[in-house]
Design a protein around this motif. Structure first.
Motif, PDB file in Angstrom:
ATOM      1  N   VAL A 292      48.469 -10.734 -30.376  1.00 17.27           N
ATOM      2  CA  VAL A 292      48.767 -10.774 -31.814  1.00 17.27           C
ATOM      3  C   VAL A 292      47.998 -11.923 -32.469  1.00 17.27           C
ATOM      4  CG1 VAL A 292      50.575 -11.158 -33.524  1.00 17.27           C
ATOM      5  CG2 VAL A 292      51.001  -9.658 -31.572  1.00 17.27           C
ATOM      6  N   VAL A 293      47.973 -13.104 -31.819  1.00 14.96           N
ATOM      7  CA  VAL A 293      47.212 -14.232 -32.361  1.00 14.96           C
ATOM      8  C   VAL A 293      45.733 -13.866 -32.473  1.00 14.96           C
ATOM      9  CG1 VAL A 293      46.501 -16.623 -31.979  1.00 14.96           C
ATOM     10  CG2 VAL A 293      48.851 -15.939 -31.483  1.00 14.96           C
ATOM     11  N   ALA A 294      45.194 -13.223 -31.430  1.00 13.66           N
ATOM     12  CA  ALA A 294      43.784 -12.812 -31.451  1.00 13.66           C
ATOM     13  C   ALA A 294      43.509 -11.833 -32.583  1.00 13.66           C
ATOM     14  CB  ALA A 294      43.411 -12.185 -30.112  1.00 13.66           C
ATOM     15  N   THR A 295      44.442 -10.920 -32.817  1.00 16.26           N
ATOM     16  CA  THR A 295      44.284  -9.950 -33.902  1.00 16.26           C
ATOM     17  C   THR A 295      44.262 -10.652 -35.259  1.00 16.26           C
ATOM     18  OG1 THR A 295      45.403  -8.229 -32.603  1.00 16.26           O
ATOM     19  CG2 THR A 295      45.300  -7.927 -35.000  1.00 16.26           C
ATOM     20  N   GLY A 296      45.155 -11.609 -35.428  1.00 20.22           N
ATOM     21  CA  GLY A 296      45.193 -12.343 -36.695  1.00 20.22           C
ATOM     22  C   GLY A 296      43.885 -13.046 -36.989  1.00 20.22           C
ATOM     23  N   PHE A 297      43.315 -13.700 -35.975  1.00 13.78           N
ATOM     24  CA  PHE A 297      42.043 -14.392 -36.199  1.00 13.78           C
ATOM     25  C   PHE A 297      40.883 -13.400 -36.384  1.00 13.78           C
ATOM     26  CE2 PHE A 297      44.265 -18.136 -34.550  1.00 13.78           C
ATOM     27  CZ  PHE A 297      43.820 -19.083 -35.451  1.00 13.78           C
ATOM     28  N   ALA A 314      49.945 -15.166 -41.385  1.00 13.44           N
ATOM     29  CA  ALA A 314      51.247 -14.603 -41.015  1.00 13.44           C
ATOM     30  C   ALA A 314      51.164 -13.840 -39.698  1.00 13.44           C
ATOM     31  CB  ALA A 314      51.756 -13.685 -42.132  1.00 13.44           C
ATOM     32  N   VAL A 315      50.043 -13.134 -39.484  1.00 10.34           N
ATOM     33  CA  VAL A 315      49.890 -12.363 -38.242  1.00 10.34           C
ATOM     34  C   VAL A 315      49.806 -13.297 -37.043  1.00 10.34           C
ATOM     35  CG1 VAL A 315      48.387 -10.803 -36.953  1.00 10.34           C
ATOM     36  CG2 VAL A 315      48.824 -10.383 -39.384  1.00 10.34           C
ATOM     37  N   TRP A 316      48.877 -14.294 -37.088  1.00  5.60           N
ATOM     38  CA  TRP A 316      48.755 -15.132 -35.893  1.00  5.60           C
ATOM     39  C   TRP A 316      49.935 -16.075 -35.715  1.00  5.60           C
ATOM     40  CZ3 TRP A 316      48.296 -20.282 -37.036  1.00  5.60           C
ATOM     41  CH2 TRP A 316      47.517 -20.704 -38.111  1.00  5.60           C
ATOM     42  N   THR A 317      50.649 -16.383 -36.797  1.00  6.06           N
ATOM     43  CA  THR A 317      51.865 -17.180 -36.647  1.00  6.06           C
ATOM     44  C   THR A 317      52.940 -16.398 -35.895  1.00  6.06           C
ATOM     45  OG1 THR A 317      51.413 -18.426 -38.672  1.00  6.06           O
ATOM     46  CG2 THR A 317      53.683 -18.411 -37.885  1.00  6.06           C
ATOM     47  N   ALA A 318      53.021 -15.097 -36.138  1.00  9.66           N
ATOM     48  CA  ALA A 318      53.988 -14.265 -35.408  1.00  9.66           C
ATOM     49  C   ALA A 318      53.729 -14.335 -33.911  1.00  9.66           C
ATOM     50  CB  ALA A 318      53.907 -12.821 -35.903  1.00  9.66           C
ATOM     51  N   GLY A 319      52.464 -14.275 -33.515  1.00 10.72           N
ATOM     52  CA  GLY A 319      52.145 -14.403 -32.101  1.00 10.72           C
ATOM     53  C   GLY A 319      52.466 -15.786 -31.566  1.00 10.72           C
ATOM     54  N   GLU A 320      52.182 -16.807 -32.347  1.00  4.44           N
ATOM     55  CA  GLU A 320      52.466 -18.187 -31.940  1.00  4.44           C
ATOM     56  C   GLU A 320      53.961 -18.380 -31.679  1.00  4.44           C
ATOM     57  OE1 GLU A 320      52.034 -22.728 -33.772  1.00  4.44           O
ATOM     58  OE2 GLU A 320      51.621 -20.971 -35.029  1.00  4.44           O
ATOM     59  N   ILE A 321      54.785 -17.792 -32.517  1.00  2.00           N
ATOM     60  CA  ILE A 321      56.235 -17.940 -32.396  1.00  2.00           C
ATOM     61  C   ILE A 321      56.739 -17.376 -31.072  1.00  2.00           C
ATOM     62  CG2 ILE A 321      58.437 -17.106 -33.325  1.00  2.00           C
ATOM     63  CD1 ILE A 321      57.189 -17.429 -36.134  1.00  2.00           C
ATOM     64  N   VAL A 322      56.280 -16.189 -30.690  1.00  3.22           N
ATOM     65  CA  VAL A 322      56.802 -15.585 -29.466  1.00  3.22           C
ATOM     66  C   VAL A 322      56.247 -16.265 -28.215  1.00  3.22           C
ATOM     67  CG1 VAL A 322      57.200 -13.377 -30.590  1.00  3.22           C
ATOM     68  CG2 VAL A 322      55.051 -13.761 -29.393  1.00  3.22           C
ATOM     69  N   ILE A 323      55.042 -16.846 -28.313  1.00  4.30           N
ATOM     70  CA  ILE A 323      54.452 -17.532 -27.165  1.00  4.30           C
ATOM     71  C   ILE A 323      55.170 -18.846 -26.874  1.00  4.30           C
ATOM     72  CG2 ILE A 323      52.368 -18.807 -26.443  1.00  4.30           C
ATOM     73  CD1 ILE A 323      50.719 -16.635 -27.773  1.00  4.30           C
ATOM     74  N   ALA A 324      55.742 -19.473 -27.899  1.00  2.27           N
ATOM     75  CA  ALA A 324      56.244 -20.845 -27.799  1.00  2.27           C
ATOM     76  C   ALA A 324      57.139 -21.077 -26.589  1.00  2.27           C
ATOM     77  CB  ALA A 324      56.978 -21.215 -29.078  1.00  2.27           C
ATOM     78  N   GLY A 325      58.075 -20.169 -26.341  1.00  2.00           N
ATOM     79  CA  GLY A 325      58.981 -20.359 -25.211  1.00  2.00           C
ATOM     80  C   GLY A 325      58.495 -19.744 -23.921  1.00  2.00           C
ATOM     81  N   ALA A 326      57.539 -18.815 -24.007  1.00  2.35           N
ATOM     82  CA  ALA A 326      57.124 -18.073 -22.821  1.00  2.35           C
ATOM     83  C   ALA A 326      56.274 -18.901 -21.872  1.00  2.35           C
ATOM     84  CB  ALA A 326      56.369 -16.802 -23.236  1.00  2.35           C
ATOM     85  N   LEU A 327      55.274 -19.610 -22.414  1.00  4.49           N
ATOM     86  CA  LEU A 327      54.334 -20.315 -21.553  1.00  4.49           C
ATOM     87  C   LEU A 327      55.000 -21.419 -20.734  1.00  4.49           C
ATOM     88  CD1 LEU A 327      51.504 -20.688 -20.522  1.00  4.49           C
ATOM     89  CD2 LEU A 327      50.964 -22.025 -22.560  1.00  4.49           C
ATOM     90  N   PRO A 328      55.776 -22.339 -21.339  1.00  3.32           N
ATOM     91  CA  PRO A 328      56.439 -23.348 -20.505  1.00  3.32           C
ATOM     92  C   PRO A 328      57.454 -22.759 -19.540  1.00  3.32           C
ATOM     93  CG  PRO A 328      57.183 -23.502 -22.780  1.00  3.32           C
ATOM     94  CD  PRO A 328      56.023 -22.564 -22.770  1.00  3.32           C
TER      95      PRO A 328
END
Length: 405
Positions: A292-297, A314-328
């Motif tokens: 989603v982040v890649a699509t936004g950019f 708004a598009v890449w922020t949506a991807g950023e939000i879901v990634i926030a907890g997943a990676l750590p």
């Protein structure tokens, strides 16, 4: 290669706010306080040029010294978190940050400023691997995505306040912001030292050659490669994007409003999605969010005004939000108890490495025009998303295997 495993604690039956332990909330509070005062880093280059009278080349050299220190800090702090303990590393790092902040504000002359900037970079993010390891120690695996997401949310709440306050200080006494930033770091240290007990599991002393063992974990290295790609993608927002938007007809005022939308969406939307995202497979969430982040950019190639930019943000922020907890969460699930800090530090360094490469990649593609620039950036993100998808199954199997040991 021997597989390193960890034995996560059983999740509690409740999943409401009270199920996260009090020490986590105190860590969260300290993080918010620290980030609320963190106004020096984003305004440092402007301060050097407009207040200290540095040339652009000198300012760039100072920021490079800061970046080198930041790149090294993650691994060093992660190693210390496993060696000395999470609490001691976090509080010591914040005390060192406060001292380096005061020294940088008082430094005069290019060499002194560059040296203190390096020291600040070496200490300012030292809390990250320590706090990530703390969450892995304190929070059951089932609740970690939500806990890490809340930390991400708190960082952004604090950052939003810091940007407003930093703008005021920039106009009414720029040097005072160093003192405020130092005080915030000291407060963070005091909150953690007073309210968060040492969380490193008793009886788990780090083995010799621990960094070597981490670097032999091929699955972690694969996750780090994905992380570096995501760092190179996401950091375009603060490196190439402002330059490209000026060429695509977006004014600075429009750019500022569109970028403010990023913070607003994170503050409003992230708490509403944390529980839903936390129930999904973190590897698949990381892959989908990166896509989603890649699509936004990639869509930025078609931006011609502020409204178009706001849509892509708004598009890449949506991807950023879901990634926030997943990676750590993924990193914590791969790490054994005694190496939580080192794993977090190595992964954090890979993100920083990608962010360092971001302006190199972006400025190389910028002269080729918007289509080539944003298609290239989108391709980097697509490769990162594909990598996350390819390792998701291995992460899931290893996590399941560690649950049974």
């Amino acid at each position: 290669m021997a597989v390193l495993t960890s034995r996560p604690a059983a999740a509690p039956s409740a999943a409401g706010p009270s199920s996260l332990p009090r020490p986590f909330w105190m860590l969260w509070l300290g993080t918010v306080i620290n980030r609320t005062g963190a106004m020096v880093q984003p305004l440092l280059s402007v301060y050097l040029v407009q207040v200290r009278g540095f040339t652009l080349a000198q300012s760039g050299a100072v920021m490079t010294a800061f970046g080198v220190g930041s790149l090294l800090s993650q691994v060093l702090a992660g190693w210390l978190a496993d060696r000395l303990g999470r609490r001691a590393t976090l509080t010591g790092g914040m005390l060192a940050t406060s001292a380096a902040m005061v020294a940088l504000g008082a430094a005069s002359g290019f060499l002194a400023v560059a040296t203190t900037a390096f020291l600040l970079g070496l200490t300012i993010d030292s809390y990250r691997p320590a706090s990530q390891a703390m969450v892995a120690d304190l929070v059951p695996p089932a609740l970690r995505p939500r806990a890490y997401g809340l930390l991400f949310w708190g960082v952004n709440v604090g950052y939003s306040v810091a940007m407003v306050a930093g703008g005021w200080f920039a106009d009414h006494g720029a040097r005072a912001m160093f003192a405020v930033n130092a005080a915030a770091a000291l407060t963070f240290a005091a909150v953690v030292w007073a309210t968060v007990p040492e969380s490193r599991p008793a009886g788990h002393s780090p083995p010799g050659g621990r960094l070597r063992a981490v670097l032999q974990d091929r699955l972690l290295l694969a996750v780090c490669a994905v992380t570096a790609g995501y760092g190179a993608l996401y950091a375009q927002a603060f490196t190439t994007l402002p330059l490209a938007m000026a060429e695509q007809g977006v004014s600075r005022a429009q750019f500022g409003l569109a970028m403010a939308l990023n913070g607003v969406l994170i503050i409003v939307v992230q708490p509403l999605t944390a529980r839903w995202v936390g129930r999904r497979d973190p590897g698949l969430v990381l892959s989908a969010g990166t896509a989603v982040v890649a699509t936004g950019f990639a869509l930025t190639a078609y931006v011609q005004d502020g409204r178009g930019l706001a849509l892509t943000v708004a598009v890449w922020t949506a991807g950023e939000i879901v990634i926030a907890g997943a990676l750590p969460t993924i990193v914590a699930s791969l790490a054994p108890h005694e190496l939580q800090g080192t794993y977090a530090g190595v992964c954090g360094m890979s993100w920083s490495g990608g962010a360092v490469l971001a302006p190199v990649i972006g400025t190389a593609l910028l002269p080729l025009g918007p289509r080539a620039l944003w298609s290239g950036i989108g391709l980097i993100g697509a490769c990162s998303a594909l990598g996350a998808l390819l390792v998701a199954g291995r992460v899931r199997r290893r996590t399941a295997a560690s649950d049974t040991t």
